[in-house]
Scaffold this motif. Structure first.
Motif, mmCIF file in Angstrom:
data_model
loop_
_atom_site.group_PDB
_atom_site.id
_atom_site.type_symbol
_atom_site.label_atom_id
_atom_site.label_comp_id
_atom_site.label_asym_id
_atom_site.label_seq_id
_atom_site.Cartn_x
_atom_site.Cartn_y
_atom_site.Cartn_z
ATOM 1 N N PHE A 326 0.831 -1.211 0.000
ATOM 2 C CA PHE A 326 0.000 0.000 0.000
ATOM 3 C C PHE A 326 0.863 1.257 0.000
ATOM 4 C CE2 PHE A 326 -2.211 3.499 2.015
ATOM 5 C CZ PHE A 326 -3.443 3.479 1.383
ATOM 6 N N LEU A 327 1.848 1.333 0.923
ATOM 7 C CA LEU A 327 2.677 2.532 1.019
ATOM 8 C C LEU A 327 3.499 2.733 -0.245
ATOM 9 C CD1 LEU A 327 3.931 2.193 4.710
ATOM 10 C CD2 LEU A 327 2.078 3.623 3.839
ATOM 11 N N GLY A 328 4.088 1.644 -0.763
ATOM 12 C CA GLY A 328 4.873 1.762 -1.986
ATOM 13 C C GLY A 328 4.038 2.204 -3.171
ATOM 14 N N LYS A 376 2.533 12.377 2.215
ATOM 15 C CA LYS A 376 2.647 12.936 3.562
ATOM 16 C C LYS A 376 1.768 12.182 4.553
ATOM 17 C CE LYS A 376 2.211 17.212 6.228
ATOM 18 N NZ LYS A 376 1.932 18.672 6.204
ATOM 19 N N TYR A 377 0.573 11.791 4.116
ATOM 20 C CA TYR A 377 -0.378 11.135 5.024
ATOM 21 C C TYR A 377 -0.572 9.655 4.681
ATOM 22 C CZ TYR A 377 -1.456 15.977 6.201
ATOM 23 O OH TYR A 377 -1.367 17.289 6.595
ATOM 24 N N ASN A 378 0.450 9.018 4.078
ATOM 25 C CA ASN A 378 0.250 7.636 3.638
ATOM 26 C C ASN A 378 0.032 6.682 4.809
ATOM 27 O OD1 ASN A 378 2.871 7.651 4.608
ATOM 28 N ND2 ASN A 378 3.821 7.030 2.684
ATOM 29 N N TYR A 379 0.693 6.915 5.944
ATOM 30 C CA TYR A 379 0.476 6.043 7.097
ATOM 31 C C TYR A 379 -0.959 6.174 7.618
ATOM 32 C CZ TYR A 379 5.472 5.091 7.509
ATOM 33 O OH TYR A 379 6.756 4.680 7.277
ATOM 34 N N GLN A 380 -1.440 7.413 7.693
ATOM 35 C CA GLN A 380 -2.814 7.619 8.169
ATOM 36 C C GLN A 380 -3.815 6.975 7.222
ATOM 37 O OE1 GLN A 380 -0.350 9.775 8.131
ATOM 38 N NE2 GLN A 380 -0.512 11.361 9.693
ATOM 39 N N LEU A 381 -3.575 7.097 5.914
ATOM 40 C CA LEU A 381 -4.465 6.458 4.945
ATOM 41 C C LEU A 381 -4.461 4.948 5.114
ATOM 42 C CD1 LEU A 381 -3.606 8.510 1.719
ATOM 43 C CD2 LEU A 381 -5.774 8.526 2.953
ATOM 44 N N TYR A 382 -3.267 4.400 5.341
ATOM 45 C CA TYR A 382 -3.188 2.950 5.516
ATOM 46 C C TYR A 382 -3.942 2.507 6.765
ATOM 47 C CZ TYR A 382 -1.455 -1.658 6.586
ATOM 48 O OH TYR A 382 -1.405 -2.991 6.909
ATOM 49 N N GLU A 383 -3.785 3.235 7.865
ATOM 50 C CA GLU A 383 -4.465 2.854 9.097
ATOM 51 C C GLU A 383 -5.982 2.858 8.916
ATOM 52 O OE1 GLU A 383 -3.264 1.709 11.837
ATOM 53 O OE2 GLU A 383 -1.159 1.909 11.275
ATOM 54 N N ARG A 384 -6.463 3.836 8.135
ATOM 55 C CA ARG A 384 -7.918 3.913 7.917
ATOM 56 C C ARG A 384 -8.425 2.790 7.024
ATOM 57 N NH1 ARG A 384 -11.029 9.068 8.896
ATOM 58 N NH2 ARG A 384 -9.692 10.223 10.330
ATOM 59 N N LEU A 385 -7.595 2.411 6.055
ATOM 60 C CA LEU A 385 -8.032 1.404 5.085
ATOM 61 C C LEU A 385 -7.589 -0.012 5.441
ATOM 62 C CD1 LEU A 385 -7.260 3.368 1.786
ATOM 63 C CD2 LEU A 385 -9.491 3.016 2.860
#
Length: 573
Positions: A326-328, A376-385
């Motif tokens: 996801f992050l990549g 910038k917010y990729n970690y937050q997006l991952y946590e939500r999804l």
């Protein structure tokens, strides 16, 4: 019409306006790259026409991208990246082919003639090296597993970019033979330079830099000269100077002096990269920029999710964990700045008209602007999804980092004044002590002291897995971010003793409610006192827990008294 401004005056205007815009961006929590692009648009012909691109700004922009890749190269130790080379190659070429087809199809559906659509597909299949590396560098995530994968893919794309630029600059190829000769020539030159670089790195550089390492000024000058030597050689060979700068950085990364070099080269790189992004905006002509603005918006809306999905499927196919996948993928959704360069060459050679270049420019700016927020917010997006993505992560992925099996171990998050005083005492109570830290310079210090070190951001699930956070007997977090500490506390086992840090008593009470045994109120607690509290927690845990919560209540009352006193004082004046 663009006003006539001397090159040095234009650069001064760029720096002043960029500084002001960056301050506003920082105060509002926006990425600085967006501020730089906005500066270029405001100063360039698209809006006010105060500054036009000059040889000075163009040269500084080119050097900015080259130095950014040089800085990246100094972080790439070969033994740390070897394990991702094979999957990177397997991902890169299918990714470019699939995005090329998506770009071609999108352009055709938007009404572009086939040959123009073909070129559009060829330039949108790349992601932005400048945006991705700058954002990952700002987040200290370049050497994380998703960062390594993305950087590897970007480098493969850069090789293909060199070939395409060479073909565009030579005009329409006469046939397959002409294309094959150009391809083999470029690849042969890159391979030859690579072989020479390996030999020099092994036999010449260690002795050379050992002799000058004690003199910081000479050391810095020698390193910069080494980078410019590669830039010069690659430029003379007609290859990408950015690729040359990257190879120069990689060769220096294998030396024990690379950490100091990174610290010294970063401010210079930031100045050059500012000019690069501003120069992107300066190149955009208003008359051509908005001819196809609707098509550019529509193409951006299609290509951003398509790029993400293509990367996601291919990284998942290669067995990476769902978080790395996801992050990549989220980092690579933009269209490269190369679209402007290739478009300008294509206009000069008569392949396309200026309005198509405006379309490509606007498409690149739109996707870059969106992607900096995604990164910038990729970690937050991952946590939500992550609940929706959990079915892809049944076994952690083939390339998930192996977790070491710890027993009776402590995990310390961050290396600062507070944790530095506690670390020497932990081995008395625990068999292993693992430190998670994201500052490169701290890693050798911690390893030399005998601690197990995990480099990276604790928000990353693979980093927590490597440290065995869920099985730890004791955890100390020096992060002052309440959301980070809440997430850590939720992951800990029932028998884990947890010390976390907070800035305000209100946050401390909330962290106690989430299961913390002691909350370090950083304004009220010195490092030495924390060490004393730690020993007290081992001697009498129940009495300590009661005293800890009492401390928070006292601190809260003190803070309230302080606020009332300040208010009364202010009213009295």
């Amino acid at each position: 019409m663009v006003a006539e401004v001397a090159p040095t005056t234009g650069l001064a205007v760029i720096l002043v306006v960029a500084a002001l815009v960056s301050i506003v961006a920082h105060q509002t929590g926006q990425p600085t790259i967006v501020g730089y692009l906005l500066t270029g648009l405001l100063l360039g012909p698209a809006v006010f026409g105060v500054v036009e691109p000059s040889d000075l700004t163009t040269t500084m922009g080119e050097l900015g991208l080259a130095f950014l890749l040089f800085l990246l190269g100094t972080k790439m130790r070969i033994e740390d990246t070897r394990h991702v080379l094979r999957p990177v190659l397997k991902v890169s070429f299918p990714q470019m082919a699939l995005v090329f087809l998506a770009g071609l199809g999108t352009a055709v559906l938007l009404g572009f003639p086939f040959w123009e659509a073909l070129l559009i597909g060829a330039v949108v299949m790349y992601s932005s090296t400048a945006v991705v590396i700058k954002m990952l560098t700002d987040k200290d995530a370049v050497t994380s597993l998703p960062g390594k994968v993305d950087v590897g893919v970007l480098l493969v794309q850069d090789v293909v970019v060199v070939i395409l630029l060479t073909l565009l600059a030579t005009g329409r190829p006469d046939g397959a033979v002409d294309f094959a000769v150009t391809l083999l020539t470029v690849l042969g030159l890159v391979a030859a330079v690579g072989v020479v670089t390996v030999a020099v790195t092994r036999y010449l550089l260690p002795e050379l830099f050992r002799r000058v390492a004690d003199d910081k000024d000479t050391f810095f000058l020698a390193a910069v000269a080494w980078a410019f030597l590669f830039v010069l050689v690659f430029d003379e060979l007609g290859l990408s100077i950015e690729m040359g700068a990257f190879l120069a950085g990689v060769s220096l990364a294998q030396l024990p002096y690379s950490t100091e070099l990174r610290d010294r080269i970063t401010p210079l790189t930031n100045l050059f990269i500012l000019t690069f992004f501003v120069s992107v905006g300066l190149q955009l002509e208003a008359a051509d920029l908005f001819v196809y603005w609707r098509e550019a918006v529509a193409a951006a809306a299609v290509l951003i999710p398509v790029k993400f999905l293509v990367f996601f499927v291919l990284l998942d196919w290669q067995g990476f964990s769902v978080e790395t996948t996801f992050l990549g993928s989220a980092n690579m959704v933009q269209v490269s700045e190369f679209a402007l360069v290739a478009g300008a060459v294509a206009v000069a050679e008569g392949f396309i008209g200026a309005p198509v270049l405006g379309f490509l420019s606007l498409l690149a700016v739109l996707t870059m602007s969106v992607s900096v927020y995604v990164i910038k917010y990729n970690y937050q997006l991952y946590e939500r999804l992550s609940p929706l993505l959990s079915r892809w992560d049944e076994d952690g992925g083939e390339h998930a980092t192996e977790q070491r099996r710890y027993r009776n171990h402590a995990v310390v998050i961050g290396y600062d004044e507070l944790t530095r005083s506690v670390l020497p005492r932990l081995p008395e109570f625990y068999d292993d002590v693992v430190v998670i830290d994201r500052t490169v310079a701290h890693i050798p210090v911690l390893e030399e002291a005998g601690y197990d070190v995990v480099y990276g951001d604790v928000r990353h699930a693979e980093i927590r897995r490597m440290a065995g956070l869920g099985q730890a007997e004791f955890v100390l977090s020096s992060s002052g971010e309440p959301d980070v500490n809440k997430a850590l506390l939720a992951e800990l086992g029932e028998g884990t003793t947890a010390f976390v840090e907070a800035e305000w008593p209100e946050d401390a009470r909330e962290l106690y409610d989430h299961g913390a045994h002691y909350v370090v109120l950083s304004p009220q607690l010195t490092a030495e006192r924390l060490a004393e509290y730690l020993e007290a927690s081992f001697e009498d845990p129940e009495a300590f827990a009661l005293a800890a919560k009492t401390d928070v209540l006292d601190a809260s009352r003190s803070a309230q008294v302080s606020r009332h006193t300040d208010l009364d004082g202010g009213l009295g004046e």
